[in-house]
Design an enzyme around this catalytic site. Structure first.
Site, short mmCIF file in Angstrom:
data_model
loop_
_atom_site.label_atom_id
_atom_site.label_comp_id
_atom_site.label_asym_id
_atom_site.label_seq_id
_atom_site.Cartn_x
_atom_site.Cartn_y
_atom_site.Cartn_z
N HIS A 124 1.02 -1.28 -0.10
CA HIS A 124 0.02 -0.10 -0.14
C HIS A 124 0.84 1.37 0.13
O HIS A 124 1.69 1.37 0.90
CB HIS A 124 -0.71 0.07 1.15
CG HIS A 124 -1.67 1.23 1.24
ND1 HIS A 124 -3.19 0.97 0.89
CD2 HIS A 124 -1.56 2.28 1.52
CE1 HIS A 124 -3.67 2.27 1.00
NE2 HIS A 124 -2.71 3.13 1.29
N CYS A 125 0.85 2.02 -1.15
CA CYS A 125 1.72 3.00 -1.11
C CYS A 125 1.12 4.64 -0.80
O CYS A 125 -0.04 4.84 -1.50
CB CYS A 125 2.10 3.21 -2.47
SG CYS A 125 3.34 4.62 -2.73
N PRO A 126 1.39 5.15 0.12
CA PRO A 126 0.61 6.53 0.74
C PRO A 126 0.97 7.57 -0.25
O PRO A 126 0.20 8.54 -0.51
CB PRO A 126 1.15 6.78 2.03
CG PRO A 126 2.41 5.85 2.20
CD PRO A 126 2.23 4.71 1.42
N GLY A 161 -1.27 7.25 -2.89
CA GLY A 161 -2.97 6.98 -2.07
C GLY A 161 -3.65 5.91 -2.68
O GLY A 161 -4.89 6.07 -2.44
N ASN A 162 -2.97 4.83 -2.72
CA ASN A 162 -3.70 3.68 -3.19
C ASN A 162 -2.69 2.16 -2.97
O ASN A 162 -1.79 2.56 -2.70
CB ASN A 162 -4.17 3.78 -4.82
CG ASN A 162 -5.03 2.79 -5.14
OD1 ASN A 162 -5.68 2.21 -4.31
ND2 ASN A 162 -5.67 3.00 -6.37
#
Lengths: 385, 158
Positions: free
Chosen positions: A168-170, A173-174
């Site tokens: 999950h890559c902040p 944002g997804n």
């Protein structure tokens, strides 16, 4: 009292999807809930490029070549397209099992487990599958009520099972999964190129201008340069490192999730069953395989009895709506065995109804400028089911 | 003992759902989309084994064709990459075209083979490509309890 005819906008399926995603543009855009870091990413990229176009490009176009800003514009457009594509698309979310399917699976499990004595813990819910002469364990997801396909994992931030879950890559944002991994990779690759490009031409610009006006005057004339150099310097370390890391993963056909867990580290003769043992073939499979369509029917219209989906061109104005996280309560008649727990990470006392997964957060690693091998500023939060 | 229905409309109006059978995915060939061809016991009295296996084989072929990594997928990928994937906003991907074919095939199979036998196949895309759901209908005239009993099957996939 007069009867009023209210023409209701048709309810689309995205409005009733469980999970913690945000939907925009009437279901066309799908993102995680926390978008703050994504806005920061956008701001940094757009801001730095704007400064570059404003301060450096006029000088370089005249003194060196007009191709320089042209190429920068193309690269910038590509970076933005890849970023938006990664952020807005469905990463490969697996929809939750409907009650009948959940029941069917429960009964299969019960039948396989046989009689469980009272007071005894039921055996863990695992299916063994043989893939390329390797036994792979498929875990049961208590939230989605399915046996997760190989390489799928449950993201606790988005509360969805994602196929070929990477992380999950902040920053985007997804989640990054099967459907948007190649866009993510192209984003990091093109961003590395863009950052190196801007950094290099900043230096060139400063050098050329200093020859005419002197170093201090140059900085006074183009104050943006200092800011750009700072941003690019810190970005290069992290983004180039990240690109290198993902190139390594792609060549081995591994996901970040598998790498961090050490699934195919070679202990106990465990090998990666998905790898073709050939770098070219692995790269081709990850980057050149056909684009997999989304199985989440976001824009289908929900009928009142929520049966088969129909696509209608309703004249819906784009509304910004966040999805209501409707936790799927299964109206199952099959008795769920109480006090089920996960096989390895035992969390006793998890109720059988709606599962709220607890996550062990691995802290976000900010891109540290001093460590040359700063890798992923990615948060891998996986629910310990 | 097969319940006779003449078409899908009749099936929907006069029948009541008895039970559902789920055909799971076959992961032996890695993560490509493929369904198990094992004949479920619940369908024993309803449909001939060969017909069922034929349907499943054809579906598996369609999916294999959709996921094939070859010249066409490279071309599509390169073209899309060169246009920063903006072309996908106007163009349908090869996978989507094949999914449409699959949808039509399933509908045709339902109309010709399954509905007359009181069965209904659901397109796997509507179940997240995880299962093929087969609904078994009983004539509403007969007293059938919605038994959800399934024969005990091993949970370890073969």
């Amino acid at each position: 009292m007069s009867a009023v005819m209210i023409i209701r906008k048709p309810t689309r399926k995205w409005e009733k999807l469980p999970g913690k995603n945000t939907f925009c543009c009437d279901g066309r855009v799908m993102m995680a809930r926390q978008k703050g870091v994504f806005y920061l990413t956008l701001f940094l990229i757009v801001g730095t490029c704007s400064l570059f176009f404003a301060f450096e490009c006029p000088y370089l176009a005249v003194h060196l070549s007009p191709a320089i800003p042209v190429f920068a514009v193309l690269l910038f457009i590509f970076v933005m397209a890849m970023l938006l594509r990664t952020s807005f698309s469905d990463p490969g979310v697996l929809p939750r099992a409907l009650p009948e399917e959940a029941n069917f699976i429960e009964m299969e499990i019960e039948a396989a487990n046989g009689n469980v004595l009272a007071g005894q813990r039921p055996p863990p819910r695992i299916k063994n599958v043989q893939i390329n002469n390797q036994i792979v364990k498929l875990k049961y997801c208590y939230t989605c009520k399915i046996f997760r396909p190989p390489r799928a994992s449950h993201c606790s931030i988005c509360d969805n099972c994602v196929d070929r879950f990477d992380h999950h890559c902040p920053w985007v944002g997804n989640c990054v999964g099967k459907r948007n991994y190649r866009y993510f990779y192209l984003f990091t690759l093109s961003l590395s190129l863009l950052t190196i490009y801007i950094f290099a031409f900043n230096i060139v610009h400063v050098v050329l201008r200093s020859v005419d006006s002197g170093f201090v005057n140059t900085l006074k004339e183009t104050p943006g340069t200092v800011l750009e150099v700072l941003v690019c310097f810190f970005t290069i370390w992290s983004v180039v490192g990240l690109t290198g890391f993902h190139t390594y993963l792609i060549s081995l056909n591994q996901t970040t999730n598998e790498d961090i867990k050490g699934s195919w580290s070679g202990k106990n003769r465990v090998q990666n069953p998905y790898s073709h043992k050939n770098i070219i073939k692995n790269c081709c499979e990850v980057l050149c395989s056909p684009t997999f369509p989304s199985v989440l029917d976001r824009r289908g219209v929900m009928l009142e009895d929520s049966s088969s989906p129909t696509h209608s061109d309703a004249s819906a104005a784009s509304t910004h709506k966040s999805s209501n996280p409707v936790s799927q309560t299964t109206k199952s008649s099959a008795p769920l065995i109480p006090n089920e727990h996960t096989p390895d990470e035992a969390k006793p006392g998890i109720g059988a109804g709606t599962q709220k997964s607890t996550s062990s957060p691995k802290g976000e690693k900010p891109p540290s400028p001093t460590s040359p091998n700063a890798v992923a500023p990615a948060v891998i939060k996986e629910s310990t089911h | 003992m097969a319940t006779e229905f003449h078409n899908l409309q009749e099936l929907r109006h006069s029948a009541s759902l008895a039970t559902k059978v789920f055909i799971q995915r076959d992961y032996r060939d890695s993560t490509i989309c493929k369904f198990q061809t094992k004949f479920p016991a619940e369908l024993d009295s309803r449909i001939e084994r060969s017909l069922f296996e034929e349907t499943l084989k054809t579906l598996n072929c369609y999916y294999a064709e959709a996921e094939k990594i070859g010249g066409q997928s490279y071309l599509e990928g390169c073209l899309a990459c060169a246009t920063a994937y903006i072309i996908f906003l106007c163009m349908e991907t090869r996978y989507e075209k094949i999914l449409k074919k699959i949808s039509m095939y399933i509908q045709e199979q339902n109309e010709k083979i399954y509905a007359p036998r009181g069965l209904l196949l659901t397109d796997p895309i509507e179940r997240g490509m995880r299962v093929i759901e087969i609904s078994i209908f009983e004539d509403s005239g007969s007293t059938s309890s919605s038994s959800s009993g399934s024969s005990p099957s091993s949970s370890t996939a073969q």
